[in-house]
Design a protein around this motif. Structure first.
Motif, PDB file in Angstrom:
ATOM      1  N   LEU A   1      -2.448 -18.152   4.407  1.00  0.00           N
ATOM      2  CA  LEU A   1      -3.081 -18.641   5.629  1.00  0.00           C
ATOM      3  C   LEU A   1      -2.343 -18.085   6.834  1.00  0.00           C
ATOM      4  CD1 LEU A   1      -5.356 -20.534   5.019  1.00  0.00           C
ATOM      5  CD2 LEU A   1      -3.918 -22.445   5.678  1.00  0.00           C
ATOM      6  N   ILE A   2      -2.998 -17.225   7.608  1.00  0.00           N
ATOM      7  CA  ILE A   2      -2.364 -16.739   8.835  1.00  0.00           C
ATOM      8  C   ILE A   2      -3.292 -16.980  10.016  1.00  0.00           C
ATOM      9  CG2 ILE A   2      -0.907 -14.963   7.825  1.00  0.00           C
ATOM     10  CD1 ILE A   2      -2.998 -12.957   8.443  1.00  0.00           C
TER      11      ILE A   2
ATOM     12  N   MET B   1       1.175 -19.885   7.035  1.00  0.00           N
ATOM     13  CA  MET B   1       1.980 -19.383   8.163  1.00  0.00           C
ATOM     14  C   MET B   1       1.327 -19.808   9.459  1.00  0.00           C
ATOM     15  SD  MET B   1       3.126 -15.700   6.893  1.00  0.00           S
ATOM     16  CE  MET B   1       1.828 -14.934   5.972  1.00  0.00           C
ATOM     17  N   ASP B   2       0.456 -20.759   9.355  1.00  0.00           N
ATOM     18  CA  ASP B   2      -0.344 -21.151  10.498  1.00  0.00           C
ATOM     19  C   ASP B   2       0.265 -22.344  11.216  1.00  0.00           C
ATOM     20  OD1 ASP B   2      -2.256 -21.546  12.309  1.00  0.00           O
ATOM     21  OD2 ASP B   2      -3.909 -21.725  10.892  1.00  0.00           O
ATOM     22  N   PRO B   3       0.794 -22.111  12.405  1.00  0.00           N
ATOM     23  CA  PRO B   3       1.425 -23.218  13.121  1.00  0.00           C
ATOM     24  C   PRO B   3       0.380 -24.210  13.633  1.00  0.00           C
ATOM     25  CG  PRO B   3       1.444 -21.240  14.470  1.00  0.00           C
ATOM     26  CD  PRO B   3       0.834 -20.865  13.166  1.00  0.00           C
TER      27      PRO B   3
ATOM     28  N   SER C   1      -6.546 -19.901  14.124  1.00  0.00           N
ATOM     29  CA  SER C   1      -6.070 -21.216  14.578  1.00  0.00           C
ATOM     30  C   SER C   1      -7.235 -22.192  14.793  1.00  0.00           C
ATOM     31  CB  SER C   1      -5.261 -21.094  15.871  1.00  0.00           C
ATOM     32  OG  SER C   1      -4.151 -20.267  15.659  1.00  0.00           O
ATOM     33  N   ASN C   2      -8.258 -22.002  14.018  1.00  0.00           N
ATOM     34  CA  ASN C   2      -9.451 -22.829  14.128  1.00  0.00           C
ATOM     35  C   ASN C   2      -9.506 -23.816  12.958  1.00  0.00           C
ATOM     36  OD1 ASN C   2     -11.992 -23.873  13.833  1.00  0.00           O
ATOM     37  ND2 ASN C   2     -13.066 -21.961  14.262  1.00  0.00           N
ATOM     38  N   PRO C   3      -9.404 -25.117  13.255  1.00  0.00           N
ATOM     39  CA  PRO C   3      -9.360 -26.131  12.200  1.00  0.00           C
ATOM     40  C   PRO C   3     -10.554 -26.067  11.245  1.00  0.00           C
ATOM     41  CG  PRO C   3      -8.838 -27.099  14.319  1.00  0.00           C
ATOM     42  CD  PRO C   3      -9.295 -25.708  14.598  1.00  0.00           C
TER      43      PRO C   3
ATOM     44  N   TYR D   1       6.712 -23.909  10.510  1.00  0.00           N
ATOM     45  CA  TYR D   1       6.632 -25.057   9.626  1.00  0.00           C
ATOM     46  C   TYR D   1       6.624 -26.345  10.430  1.00  0.00           C
ATOM     47  CZ  TYR D   1      11.602 -25.626  10.573  1.00  0.00           C
ATOM     48  OH  TYR D   1      12.795 -25.801  11.187  1.00  0.00           O
ATOM     49  N   GLY D   2       6.051 -27.338   9.843  1.00  0.00           N
ATOM     50  CA  GLY D   2       6.149 -28.673  10.400  1.00  0.00           C
ATOM     51  C   GLY D   2       7.400 -29.288   9.792  1.00  0.00           C
ATOM     52  N   GLY D   3       8.302 -29.734  10.599  1.00  0.00           N
ATOM     53  CA  GLY D   3       9.522 -30.304  10.050  1.00  0.00           C
ATOM     54  C   GLY D   3       9.245 -31.698   9.510  1.00  0.00           C
TER      55      GLY D   3
END
Lengths: 329, 329
Positions: A65-66, A122-124, A99-101, A146-148
DNA sequence: TTGAAAGCGCTAACAT
DNA sequence: ATGTTAGCGCTTTCAA
């Protein structure tokens, strides 16, 4: 298109035996094995992954996922993932989310529908709640961004420290007015890199000027140009810019050139990532090297472990400051 | 992980009915349909592509074959392929061959083993005989690079004409000593672009100097630098360079700069492809725009038609000369 | 060492 | 409008 049945008939054995030969089981006598192999060759048989995958409840596909394939930053990571995946018998499905949900969700469906065995994200911009929910059921690894603290293993670098070192380098070569070109602070890496920037300034007793921090909506060349325009218009113009992405830095380079100023004499520039192009610009770009390829192989290896049910831990990889012309005229 | 059986039981109907609802057949009464939908929701059911694919003898996956993901030229093509594929319910498997026949073969196996329904090949290094053989049985489209006359549909541009126009532009702005930075002539596009270069020179009564044609092994920045070194060393130094790839041209730019010469005053440079970075260099690069995205969507549409058994014809798309700073100081 | 047979999850032909 | 059932191609358990 021959199937396993026909091979079995041709070889005068059962399908079970053919399957055993196919999978290299050594419970088959060499005579039968030879018979089967001859039948396979004779019929030009190729085992169907469709049947095998259904039977094994796996797809042997990894989803990447980018946000946007246009950022060369992802290229080497993808390469790393692909090579590791290949060596383990997996293939990669490349998915650009913009970056589209909604698009993200289409891709998430692929793993829900068993079209993919796991995800390297890799998608923030990814919806963290959905990701967390998915990670309960499916194998997911976060790479680079990453989401921490959401319990999903990741591989990344120490952004704060990397940023700190980059800014420290600018300070050491004499700069005192250093701008930060950052992305939106909704991204963890943006907050971390800002923290590193601030730490370096503080450590050297330099004041934090909020006006010296500009934000961009995207990590792109164009947004780098725009942001640089703002920086150039600042009342007390900075003598150095630290951009959190090479693409931004290259945009800054271009804009500085266009304004008739010189890099690094008038303004020094530091980027982040060490994409291939950071070495092709004029002047070449000082930048923080991320071990992209290694991040890819590591993420893939972690994911495959996870798919196999192993526990995996997050990994922090090393970074390195690459000093080039844009800070050392 | 619920399956279709459980949904059927939960809804109090047969699996056939569930399947009908899943596939939007309108032979189902709205009451039953509602029941089924509720059961699906209740059980959190997701249909497995594994079962469906086996049953339908399809994978809904398209394989993209590229020599090297590092050349940004492919990025927009991939985007085009992906978006078209997605809109038709296909996903893409990205495969980097490194121009290595062994690796190619591994990927060819994916279609032989029904892991992929077809191939978009952008690999000029591909083994033509194998490809021809494969194309008898499987859906294959060539994109950008193609083997002529092997009966496999392709989508590309008119390289000869594009090259002709690029060189003509150089002639029109006054250049008479024009070098060609080409790749190996084993590639059809290399031969075509050389032909266009020669046609432009001839048409203007200019002599063909073989020394002005240099060849590179790879379309990369580094090879562009090396080739430019050779050109700079020529006894009667050219005043213009036409490179058959932006990456080569950007390497040339760098090398010219490094040698203390100025682009375009001392040497003008024209590239080919119009990759994003051709606009980020200093100076910006004059280049031949290929409609990459369109090539991607076209190739994907052609491939999907082919997969569905339709006949498809090759397509030649338009190109455009983009004049920028590297030829117009 | 080998074979018979069940079954992975789904679709569609056929029957009702 | 709905159900029954065969079968896509494979792996694996169980039995011999």
């Amino acid at each position: 298109m021959a199937n396993i049945q026909q091979v079995a008939k041709q070889a005068g054995v059962s399908v079970a035996t053919v399957s055993r030969v196919l999978n290299g089981q050594n419970t088959v006598s060499s005579k039968t094995k030879t018979k089967v192999e001859e039948a396979i060759k004779f019929l030009n048989y190729e085992p169907s992954m469709l049947g095998r995958n259904l039977r094994n409840s796996e797809s042997r596909i990894i989803l990447i996922l980018i946000p946007n394939i246009s950022n060369p930053f992802y290229l080497d990571i993808i390469k790393g993932i692909e090579n590791m995946a290949l060596s383990q018998g997996y293939n990669i499905l490349l998915c650009e989310t913009d970056s589209n949900p909604d698009k993200e969700n289409i891709y998430f469906d692929l793993v829900r529908k068993k079209m993919a065995d796991g995800i390297v994200s890799m998608d923030p911009a990814v919806n963290v709640d959905t990701l967390k929910e998915l990670a309960k059921t499916y194998a997911i690894i976060q790479c680079s961004e990453y989401g921490g603290g959401i319990g999903i293993p990741y591989v990344t670098i120490d952004s704060e420290e990397a940023s700190y070192r980059a800014v420290k380098h600018l300070i050491q070569i004499g700069h005192t007015k250093i701008a930060l070109m950052n992305s939106d602070e909704k991204f963890l890496y943006a907050r971390e890199r800002k923290a590193g920037y601030q730490r370096a300034l503080k450590e050297h007793g330099m004041a934090l000027d909020n006006g010296y921090m500009v934000y961009t909506q995207e990590l792109s060349f164009e947004h780098g140009q725009q942001a640089m325009k703002k920086i150039l218009a600042l009342r007390d113009r900075p003598t150095a810019v630290f951009a959190v992405s090479d693409l931004l830095a290259i945009g800054a380079l271009k804009e500085i050139n266009a304004s008739g100023l010189h890099v690094p004499n008038d303004i020094a520039v530091v980027g982040f990532d060490k994409i291939d192009f950071s070495n092709m610009t004029n002047p070449t770009l000082t930048t923080v090297a991320q071990p992209m390829y290694k991040m890819g192989t590591t993420a893939a290896a972690m994911l495959i472990d996870k798919i196999k049910g192993k526990e995996v831990d997050s990994v922090i990889l090393d970074h390195e400051l690459i000093i080039r012309e844009s800070t050392s005229g």
